[in-house]
Write an enzyme that holds these catalytic residues in place. Structure first.
Site, PDB file in Angstrom:
ATOM      1  N   GLU A   1      -2.038   2.903   5.463  1.00 51.44           N
ATOM      2  CA  GLU A   1      -2.437   3.478   4.174  1.00 51.44           C
ATOM      3  C   GLU A   1      -3.940   3.650   4.186  1.00 51.44           C
ATOM      4  O   GLU A   1      -4.682   2.682   4.082  1.00 51.44           O
ATOM      5  CB  GLU A   1      -2.023   2.571   3.007  1.00 51.44           C
ATOM      6  CG  GLU A   1      -0.526   2.538   2.753  1.00 51.44           C
ATOM      7  CD  GLU A   1      -0.160   1.867   1.424  1.00 51.44           C
ATOM      8  OE1 GLU A   1      -1.070   1.484   0.675  1.00 51.44           O
ATOM      9  OE2 GLU A   1       1.039   1.747   1.162  1.00 51.44           O
TER      10      GLU A   1
ATOM     11  N   GLN B   1       5.025  -1.624 -11.701  1.00 54.54           N
ATOM     12  CA  GLN B   1       5.303  -1.734 -10.267  1.00 54.54           C
ATOM     13  C   GLN B   1       6.794  -1.523 -10.016  1.00 54.54           C
ATOM     14  O   GLN B   1       7.201  -0.865  -9.065  1.00 54.54           O
ATOM     15  CB  GLN B   1       4.867  -3.107  -9.750  1.00 54.54           C
ATOM     16  CG  GLN B   1       5.091  -3.312  -8.252  1.00 54.54           C
ATOM     17  CD  GLN B   1       4.201  -2.428  -7.386  1.00 54.54           C
ATOM     18  OE1 GLN B   1       3.196  -1.895  -7.855  1.00 54.54           O
ATOM     19  NE2 GLN B   1       4.566  -2.253  -6.142  1.00 54.54           N
TER      20      GLN B   1
HETATM   21 ZN    ZN Z   1      -2.122   0.631  -2.876  1.00 59.82          ZN
END
Ligand code: ZN
Length: 155
Positions: A126, A41
């Site tokens: 998103e 990440q």
């Molecule tokens: Zn995602």
């Protein structure tokens, strides 16, 4: 689809069922990134900052430690073109993206960052990011058009 099995069991099974159900309707979905470790990440975040700057990176990529992908309950879904590496910012406009939005609740997932709820979630739209919440919660949120923050009564 090795990544599936790194998700907590229930969410991983739900995702397999979702993809199988989609497949029967000739909708081929692919998991893009499920569980991400803290290290990866951090890498995603750093690369994004390099590309688009910190402000924009923060809108799309959670800071390390804050991403839902680290919970193992979130997945980025894409179609064949996306799986082959094409950047899919317009996934929501594709046949697969539209199908996902309409059907994902059946398997206990929600569209985590919808377009009309940006000010509530704090994230840009998103069309590919789904999150597992369980079938009961997902159905209720779908029917009432709630995002997680609203469902949990945070905002
Ligand atoms: Zn995602």
């Amino acid at each position: 689809m090795k990544k599936l099995f790194m998700m907590p069991g229930e969410a991983a099974r739900a995702l397999e069922n979702l993809f199988a159900y989609a497949g029967k309707q000739d909708i081929n979905l692919y998991g893009n990134s499920g569980y991400r470790s803290y290290a990866s990440q951090k890498q995603v975040y750093k690369e994004r900052i390099k590309k688009v700057g910190k402000k924009q990176a923060d809108e799309y990529v959670a800071e390390p430690g804050a991403s839902e992908h680290q919970t193992g309950l979130a997945m980025d879904v894409t179609n064949k073109e996306g799986a082959q590496g094409r950047l899919m910012l317009d996934f929501g406009q594709t046949r697969e993206g539209k199908w996902l939005k309409a059907n994902v609740y059946r398997f206990g997932f929600i569209m985590r960052y919808p377009k009309e709820k940006e000010s509530i979630t704090g994230y840009n739209y998103e069309s590919w990011h789904i999150r597992y919440v369980g079938v009961k919660a997902a159905k209720e949120m779908f029917n009432k058009n709630l995002v997680l923050e609203e469902y949990l009564g945070e905002k």
